[in-house]
Design a protein around this motif. Structure first.
Motif, short mmCIF file in Angstrom:
data_model
loop_
_atom_site.label_atom_id
_atom_site.label_comp_id
_atom_site.label_asym_id
_atom_site.label_seq_id
_atom_site.Cartn_x
_atom_site.Cartn_y
_atom_site.Cartn_z
N ALA A 1 -10.59 -3.11 -14.19
CA ALA A 1 -10.99 -3.97 -13.07
C ALA A 1 -10.63 -5.42 -13.33
N THR A 2 -10.87 -5.88 -14.54
CA THR A 2 -10.58 -7.27 -14.88
C THR A 2 -9.09 -7.55 -14.89
N GLU A 3 -8.30 -6.64 -15.45
CA GLU A 3 -6.86 -6.86 -15.57
C GLU A 3 -6.16 -6.82 -14.22
N LEU A 4 -6.59 -5.93 -13.31
CA LEU A 4 -5.86 -5.73 -12.06
C LEU A 4 -6.61 -6.24 -10.83
N GLY A 5 -7.87 -6.66 -10.99
CA GLY A 5 -8.62 -7.15 -9.84
C GLY A 5 -8.94 -6.06 -8.84
#
Length: 567
Positions: free
Chosen positions: A418-422
């Motif tokens: 979630a953090t890496e790809l939004g």
């Protein structure tokens, strides 16, 4: 009679001297090879033979249809030396037009010629009065006019006209020979230049053919980009950088941030800031760029070699992409079968996983991703790369992307994606073995649905991260884990120190959050209750009494009491 005899003998001696001088002139002219030297010798000999003040020669200009002053001897006027004689104008123009000699003892007053202002001004500036002009003939063609002139009135007898005409005949032949020799020399020079160019062209073609064969062999053998770079630098020298469509370095020892922008703007090899850039493309699709750094310039053949290298690189990149896409399809198909039909042929599924380097006996996490506003196909390619980099699998099912990643912490995996790809991600696991993967997928899907239902877009979590909500929607609830996550610090504190923080919190909630009423239930002073609650705040955080958090704490305490054996 004696006087007549003397004059005749004198005339014959003069004629003999003139003929001897003419013959010497003819010999000298035949020995000369340079056209300017020939013309200079002609006007000098004409001036000497006729003992004239000035001698000059005009040549025919076939493009403009007139004659122009080519060489002079004894002239002092710049305007006269640049004079052009239209056909039929002036004495020279008339000679050129009629191919016959003309002489005048007094040119300014002679009305036989068509006078023009330009010619008269130039003749006047030179100061010429008596003028003799004879044609330079080659066959029936007049190639120019030879003149002898004096700055005084002078009649030109027939002998002088004949003498200058004879000189003009020899001069015409010498001029023609010099021109032909000059043309031959020019042709030989051009031939030598052409031969050298052909030799260089042949060498360039041989180099290009050799480079083409090497590049073709590399493509057929499935060579690497480093192989292409090595082949190019072996032929062209310098150093080569290979960039992808985003400008990232794929191969090479240096970086160039602006090269990909230059390549997009040019379809052919281009020179920019001391390096040569070739666009790597497949049709209209930009695949990258080759950047050659070399001190010397590239000739046309070398530029074509660089273009062929770009083409070979494009083929290799397309082959690599096709192979990667094929592998991704295989990996995606395997994950789809693991989720949908794990019991159909477990041995075959295990063998397929082993062939791809996936050990299903190890714990794995299933992550389900909602694309949200992302373009699905682009996000799919990014997730495939991410899964491959982590030695996992990726596929797309029912509009959602699914990852199977090695590891035993589903919450951490979900948050990382979630953090890496939004994106919003739900995860479950660890799942060990074929049979556990479908259940983990269902649980991860329910977790993702819960995140979206409660507007937690852009977050990543597993059911355990959802607190009591995870207990409700989870198929196999982890009650001890939930209790530990919510009130574990308080339980541990009581166990280590023998305190009664848990019972104090239970009495506090039972008394409607009133320390005064809770102290009666606990049979302690109200200050003691307050101190214990401050310790709880230190252990659980300042927000432990907020509605949502307090609900989870009360539920966790009840579950703890219900699952803890009584003494």
């Amino acid at each position: 009679m004696a006087e007549d005899i003397y004059q005749e003998l004198e005339r014959r001696r003069r004629r003999e001297a003139e003929l001897a001088a003419l013959f010497r002139t003819a010999g000298d002219l035949a020995a000369l090879r340079d056209l300017d030297q020939v013309l200079q010798a002609i006007v000098h000999r004409a001036r000497a033979l006729l003992q004239a003040d000035v001698s000059y020669l005009a040549l025919h200009d076939p493009e403009r249809g007139d004659t122009y002053m080519r060489m002079t001897s004894g002239s002092v006027s710049a305007a006269f030396q640049r004079l052009r004689l239209p056909m039929g104008a002036g004495l020279g123009g008339l000679v050129a037009q009629t191919a016959a000699p003309y002489a005048t003892p007094d040119y300014p007053s002679d009305s036989r010629f068509q006078h023009t202002r330009a010619i008269d001004d130039a003749v006047s500036e030179e100061g010429l009065i008596g003028i003799l002009g004879v044609p330079l003939r080659l066959g029936s063609a007049v190639i120019g006019v030879l003149f002898a002139a004096d700055r005084r009135q002078r009649p030109f007898p027939a002998e002088e006209v004949s003498l200058l005409g004879s000189l003009a005949d020899h001069a015409a032949i010498a001029i023609d020979n010099a021109r032909r020799l000059q043309e031959t020399r020019a042709a030989l020079t051009e031939l030598a230049t052409t031969t050298q160019l052909l030799r260089e062209r042949t060498t360039s073609l041989e180099r290009a053919a050799d480079a083409h064969d090497r590049l073709t062999d590399l493509v057929l053998r499935g060579g690497s980009l480093s192989d292409v770079a090595g082949a190019v630098t072996d032929v062209l020298g310098g150093s080569l950088l290979v960039l992808d469509a985003a400008g990232r370095r794929l191969c090479g020892e240096f970086d160039d941030e602006n090269a990909i922008t230059v390549a997009r703007a040019h379809s052919r090899v281009t020179r920019s800031e001391g390096r040569w850039i070739a666009r790597i493309a497949a049709g209209a699709e930009q695949l990258g760029a080759l950047v050659l750094s070399r001190e010397t310039e590239l000739d046309d053949g070398e530029q074509r070699i660089l273009e062929r290298a770009a083409l070979a690189t494009a083929v290799l990149l397309l082959l690599r992409r096709s192979a990667a896409e094929a592998e991704h399809r295989v990996r995606g198909d395997l994950l789809a079968d693991l989720i949908l039909t794990p019991h159909r042929d477990p041995d075959r599924l295990t063998a397929r996983a082993d062939a791809l380097g996936i050990d299903l006996a190890q714990p794995h996490t299933v992550v389900v991703v909602d694309a949200g506003e992302h373009e699905p196909h682009h996000l799919g390619r990014v997730l495939v790369r991410l899964a491959t980099a982590k030695a996992g699998l990726a596929t797309r099912h029912h509009g959602r992307h699914i990852l199977l990643l090695p590891g035993d912490d589903p919450g951490a995996a979900a948050r990382a994606v979630a953090t890496e790809l939004g994106v919003t991600t739900g995860a479950a696991g660890p799942a060990t073995g074929l049979a556990a993967i479908p259940g983990a997928h269902d649980e991860a899907t329910r977790c993702l649905d819960a995140l979206l239902a409660f507007d937690r877009v852009g977050e990543g979590a597993c059911l355990r991260d959802l607190g009591f909500l995870g207990l409700v929607i989870g198929r196999h609830s982890d009650l001890p884990g939930f209790v530990h996550d919510v009130v574990g610090p308080v339980l541990d504190y009581d166990r280590r120190r023998g305190t009664e923080l848990v019972s104090t919190v239970e009495a506090y909630f039972a008394a409607g959050r009133s320390p005064a009423r809770a102290c009666g239930t606990l049979h302690v002073h109200v200050n003691t209750v307050t101190q214990r609650l401050e310790r709880v705040t230190t252990l659980l955080g300042e927000d432990w009494q907020e509605p949502g958090r307090s609900l989870e704490i009360q539920l966790a305490l009840k579950l703890h009491r219900a699952t803890t054996p009584r003494r």
